[in-house]
Design an enzyme around this catalytic site. Sequence first.
Site, mmCIF file in Angstrom:
data_model
loop_
_atom_site.group_PDB
_atom_site.id
_atom_site.type_symbol
_atom_site.label_atom_id
_atom_site.label_comp_id
_atom_site.label_asym_id
_atom_site.label_seq_id
_atom_site.Cartn_x
_atom_site.Cartn_y
_atom_site.Cartn_z
ATOM 1 N N GLY A 215 15.870 -0.678 25.948
ATOM 2 C CA GLY A 215 17.266 -0.270 25.959
ATOM 3 C C GLY A 215 17.467 1.078 26.626
ATOM 4 N N SER A 216 18.378 1.856 26.094
ATOM 5 C CA SER A 216 18.783 3.089 26.752
ATOM 6 C C SER A 216 17.735 4.192 26.743
ATOM 7 C CB SER A 216 20.080 3.613 26.127
ATOM 8 O OG SER A 216 21.148 2.730 26.421
ATOM 9 N N THR A 217 16.686 4.065 25.921
ATOM 10 C CA THR A 217 15.616 5.056 26.003
ATOM 11 C C THR A 217 14.947 5.020 27.368
ATOM 12 O OG1 THR A 217 14.019 3.518 25.030
ATOM 13 C CG2 THR A 217 15.170 5.020 23.527
ATOM 14 N N PHE A 218 15.009 3.861 28.033
ATOM 15 C CA PHE A 218 14.401 3.730 29.363
ATOM 16 C C PHE A 218 15.164 4.530 30.415
ATOM 17 C CE2 PHE A 218 13.548 1.590 33.417
ATOM 18 C CZ PHE A 218 12.165 1.524 33.384
ATOM 19 N N LYS A 219 16.381 4.922 30.110
ATOM 20 C CA LYS A 219 17.168 5.689 31.068
ATOM 21 C C LYS A 219 16.505 7.014 31.437
ATOM 22 C CE LYS A 219 21.491 3.521 29.588
ATOM 23 N NZ LYS A 219 22.722 3.644 28.785
#
Length: 485
Positions: A215-219
């Site tokens: 999810g957004s941690t990959f951003k």
Amino acid sequence: MIRYIRRAAALCLVLLVALLLNAARIQVFEADSLDRNPANRRLTIARYDQPRGNILVGGKSVTGSKNTGEQLTYERTYREGPLYAPVTGYASQTYGTTLIENAEDGILSGTDSMLAPVPLWNEITRGRQPGGKVVTTVKDSMQRAAYEGLGGRRGAVAAVEPSTGKILALVSTPSYDPGLLSGTGSSVTDAWARLNASKSQPMLNRAIRQTYPPGSTFKIVTAAAALDAEVVTDPDTDTGTPSPYVLPGTSTTLPNEARGCEQASLAEAIRVSCNTVMADLGVRVGLDGMVDAVRKFGFNDTGLKIPSGVAKSNFDTEMTKDQLALSSIGQFDTTATPLQMAMVASAVANGGDLKYPYLVDRTTTHSGSTVHQNGSHTYHRAMNPRTATQLREMMVDVVENGTGSNAAIDGVTVGGKTGTAQHGIDNSGRPYAWFISWAQSPRSGQPAVAVAVVVEDAAANRADISGGGSAAPIARSVMAAALRD
């Protein structure tokens, strides 16, 4: 008559020579294959005729051995087995070994040649030494903070020391007691069947063997790629990304859970977690650039060992642009272990220098003399130092002014990133709550710890705030424990 006696004697001599040659053939050339024959029970009996060496956490043994009085004399025991199971694994007389019990079996069982008093001693005598010890890098207080924070929910925590790569905590829940599998008999086979049939999969090591959409941690990874490639030169300048954003080559609109994402800057996109900005930046970096960037963080590595094998974290190497856009926000086929995402946070915290993670500090003889000492070494230069500095500032902003406020610790610099990973058919599954972070004491010149938390059965509302609500408090407890030690 004498002639016949001589012939008989000669025949006996030939037979004796043949017998000696056959015995030599068996002892010299076939000994190893006979030793490895599953039907040879002598090896199994010999394996358990002395206590197994111990695995240590914080200088104290978390394993032991007990004399059963049976043919297989010594059976493995575990102190607080469920707490340390994701570290130790099990050593079973019925089902073999896993994790450290497997990776360091030679040391623990006393068969490793490095334990011998002189070179080739074990090979010549076909003997073995008293079982050696395995000293882990785990800190008991952090392991407990992670375990208690998860509270039995399906999830995992991985914590790493950024400057060295030492794994300070490795927790997976629900867990199990490895001691239930140590011996033989119906109680062991019943426990094995029950554990394997459980829907909660207690024997699955979610911290290193399970991958999730990050999810957004990959951003954070996408932001590093965009800054290194100079797709973004100033994190505070508008990116020009429209909202709504249509995925390239499709008529599908990518939504934002956050507000104010239209043409938002990279810093703002990280703070409030804009899907549109980060998806667009991934496309602008391009497939080759993104694949190269994720490799530097450890994605797509099938050979990572700590010393147990770690599941490959995936980022597809062949995609259409719309798939690349989704992959760049941690969706589509992008998956990661909690350890991998702790490595992402660690690379940012350590100025872009990603250290190889390791769980065993050293191995010793039974008396405590060091046999092998592991040390810190660089795994990859994950990003430029300037990029790491910029990302640190952005992650601090997430905690101080954004979705990660639940990870804040008074008087401590904390950087973080929340995430909610959707999964299932049409994203119908309950989202996974993620949080990655690092913490630095004002008394220290470098961050003390980097943490990744995933909670599978979080009460999430599909917004990034779920990661802040469900996972961030666990990360805060683990970081606080690291700073107290």
